[in-house]
Design a protein around this motif. Structure first.
Motif, PDB file in Angstrom:
ATOM      1  N   THR A  63       1.636  -5.340  -8.917  1.00 25.84           N
ATOM      2  CA  THR A  63       2.809  -5.845  -8.202  1.00 25.84           C
ATOM      3  C   THR A  63       3.413  -4.684  -7.423  1.00 25.84           C
ATOM      4  O   THR A  63       3.105  -3.516  -7.659  1.00 25.84           O
ATOM      5  N   GLU A  64       4.298  -5.041  -6.553  1.00 24.73           N
ATOM      6  CA  GLU A  64       5.121  -4.037  -5.872  1.00 24.73           C
ATOM      7  C   GLU A  64       6.043  -3.339  -6.881  1.00 24.73           C
ATOM      8  O   GLU A  64       6.162  -3.777  -8.042  1.00 24.73           O
ATOM      9  N   ALA A  65       6.743  -2.309  -6.429  1.00 21.88           N
ATOM     10  CA  ALA A  65       7.777  -1.643  -7.222  1.00 21.88           C
ATOM     11  C   ALA A  65       8.752  -2.719  -7.703  1.00 21.88           C
ATOM     12  O   ALA A  65       9.370  -3.402  -6.891  1.00 21.88           O
TER      13      ALA A  65
ATOM     14  N   GLY B  26      -4.184   6.707  -0.492  1.00 26.06           N
ATOM     15  CA  GLY B  26      -3.748   7.260   0.786  1.00 26.06           C
ATOM     16  C   GLY B  26      -4.862   7.320   1.801  1.00 26.06           C
ATOM     17  O   GLY B  26      -5.778   8.133   1.668  1.00 26.06           O
ATOM     18  N   LEU B  27      -4.787   6.435   2.816  1.00 23.54           N
ATOM     19  CA  LEU B  27      -5.757   6.395   3.899  1.00 23.54           C
ATOM     20  C   LEU B  27      -7.202   6.366   3.393  1.00 23.54           C
ATOM     21  O   LEU B  27      -8.056   7.106   3.879  1.00 23.54           O
ATOM     22  N   ILE B  28      -7.417   5.514   2.397  1.00 22.12           N
ATOM     23  CA  ILE B  28      -8.780   5.189   1.971  1.00 22.12           C
ATOM     24  C   ILE B  28      -9.051   3.810   2.567  1.00 22.12           C
ATOM     25  O   ILE B  28      -8.379   2.832   2.232  1.00 22.12           O
TER      26      ILE B  28
ATOM     27  N   MET C  81       1.873  -4.190 -13.457  1.00 27.88           N
ATOM     28  CA  MET C  81       3.210  -4.179 -12.855  1.00 27.88           C
ATOM     29  C   MET C  81       3.683  -2.745 -12.664  1.00 27.88           C
ATOM     30  O   MET C  81       3.620  -1.938 -13.606  1.00 27.88           O
ATOM     31  N   GLN C  82       4.161  -2.453 -11.472  1.00 27.66           N
ATOM     32  CA  GLN C  82       4.792  -1.146 -11.253  1.00 27.66           C
ATOM     33  C   GLN C  82       6.285  -1.294 -11.523  1.00 27.66           C
ATOM     34  O   GLN C  82       6.943  -2.155 -10.934  1.00 27.66           O
ATOM     35  N   LEU C  83       6.805  -0.467 -12.422  1.00 28.54           N
ATOM     36  CA  LEU C  83       8.236  -0.501 -12.756  1.00 28.54           C
ATOM     37  C   LEU C  83       8.937   0.636 -12.034  1.00 28.54           C
ATOM     38  O   LEU C  83       8.455   1.777 -12.020  1.00 28.54           O
TER      39      LEU C  83
ATOM     40  N   SER D 267      -2.949  -1.154  -4.559  1.00 34.56           N
ATOM     41  CA  SER D 267      -1.807  -0.249  -4.687  1.00 34.56           C
ATOM     42  C   SER D 267      -0.508  -1.058  -4.586  1.00 34.56           C
ATOM     43  O   SER D 267      -0.445  -2.043  -3.846  1.00 34.56           O
ATOM     44  N   PRO D 268       0.544  -0.655  -5.328  1.00 30.27           N
ATOM     45  CA  PRO D 268       1.802  -1.415  -5.258  1.00 30.27           C
ATOM     46  C   PRO D 268       2.350  -1.450  -3.832  1.00 30.27           C
ATOM     47  O   PRO D 268       2.361  -0.433  -3.145  1.00 30.27           O
ATOM     48  N   MET D 269       2.786  -2.638  -3.413  1.00 27.22           N
ATOM     49  CA  MET D 269       3.334  -2.783  -2.060  1.00 27.22           C
ATOM     50  C   MET D 269       4.542  -3.704  -2.053  1.00 27.22           C
ATOM     51  O   MET D 269       4.413  -4.909  -2.316  1.00 27.22           O
TER      52      MET D 269
ATOM     53  N   LEU E  67      -6.094  -3.252   2.255  1.00 33.54           N
ATOM     54  CA  LEU E  67      -6.121  -4.537   1.540  1.00 33.54           C
ATOM     55  C   LEU E  67      -5.140  -5.551   2.131  1.00 33.54           C
ATOM     56  O   LEU E  67      -5.225  -6.738   1.822  1.00 33.54           O
ATOM     57  N   LEU E  68      -4.210  -5.080   2.982  1.00 33.51           N
ATOM     58  CA  LEU E  68      -3.407  -6.043   3.743  1.00 33.51           C
ATOM     59  C   LEU E  68      -4.241  -6.593   4.900  1.00 33.51           C
ATOM     60  O   LEU E  68      -4.183  -7.771   5.227  1.00 33.51           O
ATOM     61  N   ARG E  69      -5.025  -5.677   5.509  1.00 32.90           N
ATOM     62  CA  ARG E  69      -5.863  -6.125   6.632  1.00 32.90           C
ATOM     63  C   ARG E  69      -6.957  -7.054   6.142  1.00 32.90           C
ATOM     64  O   ARG E  69      -7.319  -8.010   6.811  1.00 32.90           O
TER      65      ARG E  69
HETATM   66  C1  LIG Z   1       3.983  -2.526   2.902  1.00 33.77           C
HETATM   67  C2  LIG Z   1       3.916  -1.369   1.935  1.00 33.77           C
HETATM   68  C3  LIG Z   1       4.717  -1.377   0.806  1.00 33.77           C
HETATM   69  C4  LIG Z   1       4.639  -0.328  -0.139  1.00 33.77           C
HETATM   70  N1  LIG Z   1       5.355  -0.409  -1.300  1.00 33.77           N
HETATM   71  C5  LIG Z   1       5.098   0.474  -2.299  1.00 33.77           C
HETATM   72  C6  LIG Z   1       5.617   0.275  -3.598  1.00 33.77           C
HETATM   73  O1  LIG Z   1       6.275  -0.733  -3.895  1.00 33.77           O
HETATM   74  N2  LIG Z   1       5.354   1.207  -4.545  1.00 33.77           N
HETATM   75  C7  LIG Z   1       4.576   2.301  -4.281  1.00 33.77           C
HETATM   76  O2  LIG Z   1       4.363   3.125  -5.167  1.00 33.77           O
HETATM   77  N3  LIG Z   1       4.057   2.501  -3.056  1.00 33.77           N
HETATM   78  C8  LIG Z   1       4.271   1.594  -2.083  1.00 33.77           C
HETATM   79  N4  LIG Z   1       3.658   1.738  -0.868  1.00 33.77           N
HETATM   80  C9  LIG Z   1       2.718   2.853  -0.689  1.00 33.77           C
HETATM   81  C10 LIG Z   1       1.287   2.380  -0.990  1.00 33.77           C
HETATM   82  O3  LIG Z   1       1.147   1.926  -2.323  1.00 33.77           O
HETATM   83  C11 LIG Z   1       0.279   3.507  -0.737  1.00 33.77           C
HETATM   84  O4  LIG Z   1       0.537   4.551  -1.630  1.00 33.77           O
HETATM   85  C12 LIG Z   1       0.334   4.020   0.711  1.00 33.77           C
HETATM   86  O5  LIG Z   1       0.484   2.953   1.633  1.00 33.77           O
HETATM   87  C13 LIG Z   1      -0.901   4.803   1.080  1.00 33.77           C
HETATM   88  O6  LIG Z   1      -2.050   4.009   0.911  1.00 33.77           O
HETATM   89  P1  LIG Z   1      -2.809   3.301   2.170  1.00 33.77           P
HETATM   90  O7  LIG Z   1      -3.143   4.396   3.129  1.00 33.77           O
HETATM   91  O8  LIG Z   1      -4.022   2.665   1.526  1.00 33.77           O
HETATM   92  O9  LIG Z   1      -1.883   2.298   2.771  1.00 33.77           O
HETATM   93  C14 LIG Z   1       3.749   0.739   0.098  1.00 33.77           C
HETATM   94  C15 LIG Z   1       2.991   0.756   1.263  1.00 33.77           C
HETATM   95  C16 LIG Z   1       3.034  -0.286   2.160  1.00 33.77           C
HETATM   96  C17 LIG Z   1       2.149  -0.253   3.373  1.00 33.77           C
END
Ligand SMILES: Cc1cc2nc3c(=O)[nH]c(=O)nc-3n(C[C@H](O)[C@H](O)[C@H](O)COP(=O)(O)O)c2cc1C
Length: 369
Positions: free
Chosen positions: A55-57, A300-302, A98-100, A22-24, A326-328
Motif C-alpha cells: 500500500t501507499e504510506a 529508484g529508476l529501475i 502495508m507501509q506505515l 513500491s509504496p505509492m 508499475l504505473l505505466r
Molecule cells: C505517485 C508516487 C507516490 C509515491 N508515494 C510513496 C509513498 O507513499 N511511500 C514511499 O515510501 N515512497 C513513495 N513514492 C516513492 C516510490 O515508492 C519510489 O521510491 C520512487 O518513485 C522511485 O522509484 P521509481 O523510479 O521506480 O518510481 C512515491 C512515488 C510516486 C511516483
C-alpha cells in the motif's frame, strides 16, 4: 534461469518473485478510508504478477497524513475496507504489505494535483504538524511543533496500534517508513533534529525513536511475518544523514526483528542535489546488504527487466521495488518473465493471452472467512 523470479522466503512468508510494488501515495481517501480506487490500483498490480504489493504510506494518526486525502489506519473502522483489498491481492497469488507512516513536518500539504505547500484549516488541513524540532521543511511548508517526550512515546504507540490493525486486516508484511523526510527520518537526520534530550544529538539518540518504534511494532506484529524498514540512505547534503550511518542503523535494526532494509534516499532537504539516473540508489542497497548482513531492496529508476535481473543476480539486492514503471505497466512482471524467458503462472482468466503452456496461478494466504 533468471534470478528475478526465484521465490524469496522471509520468516514464514514466501514471495513468488522479487519484483515488489513500491509504496505509492494515491491521495484518494476520505478520512483515511480505502475505496474502490485502492482496490483496483493495488489489485491490478497483483494481477500483473508482482511478488509483493505494498500500500501507499498509510498514516498512523490523522495529523501524520501528508495530505488530507492520504490513506490511514488510525481507527478500527479503517480495517474492513483494507481487508477486502488484502483478500483480493492474496487470491492473485501475490502478498499484501502495508507501509506505515507519519509525515512529521511534511504533513498537511496539498496533494500534487490540488496545489502546493500548506493546506489551511479552511481547506481540510491541520495545525498540529509535529516534528523533532521546530524547523520547517521549506518556506511553503508549515512551521512544525517540537514533540514532547510524551508525544514521542505516543508516536511509537500509534505505530504499534496501526501494526495491530494491519495484522487484523490480513497484511503479511509491514514496512516502516523512515525515509523521504517524514517523521522518523526527521529524527535520524541532524538537518531536522536539533534536540538536546535523549532523542537528539548523538547517533544513538537520533536513532532511538526508530529503534523504539521497531520494538513496539514487533511486540504486536506476528513473529512469523516479515518487517521491512524503508530508509533514505543519504540526505545528499554534507553534514546530513549518510550511508555510513545507514549501515550502522541497519546493523542495529536486524537483531530487533527487521528483516529487510528498503534503500531509498533524499527527501529531507529541499536544497539537496540528487544525481538521478538509472538505478541511482542501488549502490546503497548493495553496500548495506554486504556490510550489515541484512536483506535489502533496491528502488529508484529501475525500469527494465534486464536491469532488475542484473541487480538480483549479482547480489546487489534481494528484491527490486518499482514505482513509476508499475504505473505505466501494471503487468510489468508478466512482461519481464516473457523477456527473460521465465515460465510464470498467469491469472486463470487471462491464460489465453499467455504462452501456450501457461499455468494458472494459485491463491496464497487466503483467510478462512
Ligand atoms: C505517485 C508516487 C507516490 C509515491 N508515494 C510513496 C509513498 O507513499 N511511500 C514511499 O515510501 N515512497 C513513495 N513514492 C516513492 C516510490 O515508492 C519510489 O521510491 C520512487 O518513485 C522511485 O522509484 P521509481 O523510479 O521506480 O518510481 C512515491 C512515488 C510516486 C511516483
Amino acid at each position: 534461469m533468471p534470478r528475478l523470479f526465484d521465490p524469496l522466503t522471509v520468516r514464514s512468508q514466501t514471495f513468488a518473485n522479487r519484483i515488489f510494488v513500491s509504496p505509492m501515495c494515491e491521495y484518494s481517501s476520505t478520512d483515511g478510508f480505502a475505496g474502490d480506487w485502492h482496490l483496483v490500483h493495488l489489485g491490478s498490480r497483483a494481477v500483473g504478477g508482482a511478488g509483493l504489493v505494498f500500500t501507499e504510506a498509510t498514516a498512523v494518526t490523522p495529523e501524520g497524513r501528508i495530505s488530507p486525502e492520504d490513506l490511514g489506519i488510525w481507527t478500527d473502522e479503517h480495517v474492513e475496507p483494507l481487508a477486502r483489498i488484502v483478500r483480493f491481492i492474496h487470491e492473485q497469488g501475490s502478498v499484501a504489505g502495508m507501509q506505515l507512516a507519519h509525515a512529521g513536518r511534511k504533513a498537511s500539504t496539498y496533494r500534487p494535483w490540488s496545489g502546493a505547500g500548506t493546506v489551511p484549516a479552511s481547506d481540510g488541513g491541520w495545525t498540529n504538524v509535529l516534528a523533532p524540532s521546530a524547523v520547517p521543511f521549506a518556506d511553503n511548508h508549515p512551521m512544525p511543533r517540537e514533540l514532547t517526550v510524551d508525544g514521542i512515546r505516543g508516536i511509537a504507540d500509534a505505530f504499534a496500534a496501526a501494526a495491530g490493525r494491519a495484522r487484523d486486516a490480513g497484511f503479511r508484511v509491514i514496512e516502516l517508513h523512515a525515509a523521504h523526510g517524514y517523521l522518523l527520518h526527521e529524527f535520524l537526520s541532524p538537518l531536522s533534529n536539533r534536540r538536546q534530550d535523549d532523542y537528539g544529538g548523538s547517533f544513538g539518540n537520533r536513532t532511538r525513536l526508530v529503534r523504539e518504534t521497531v520494538t513496539a511494532i514487533r511486540a504486536v506484529w506476528p513473529e512469523a511475518l516479515p518487517l521491512f524498514v524503508r530508509i533514505s540512505a543519504t540526505d545528499w547534503v554534507e553534514g546530513g544523514w549518510d550511508i555510513e550511518q545507514s549501515v550502522e542503523l541497519a546493523r542495529q535494526l536486524k537483531p530487533l526483528g527487521v528483516d529487510l532494509i528498503d534503500c531509498s534516499s533524499g527527501g529531507n532537504a529541499a536544497q539537496a542535489t540528487i544525481p538521478f539516473g538509472p538505478g541511482y540508489q542501488t549502490p546503497f542497497a548493495e553496500r548495506i546488504r554486504r556490510e550489515a548482513g541484512v536483506l535489502t531492496g533496491a528502488v529508484g529508476l529501475i525500469t527494465a527487466p534486464l536491469q532488475a535481473e542484473l541487480i538480483v543476480a549479482t547480489g546487489q539486492a534481494d528484491a527490486v521495488l518499482l514505482a513509476r514503471e508499475l504505473l505505466r505497466d501494471p503487468y510489468f512482471p508478466l512482461r519481464a518473465a516473457r523477456e527473460l524467458g521465465q515460465d510464470i503462472t498467469w491469472p486463470a482468466q487471462y491464460l489465453r493471452a499467455g504462452p501456450k503452456d501457461a499455468r494458472p496461478r494459485a491463491a496464497v494466504n487466503v483467510p478462512d472467512r
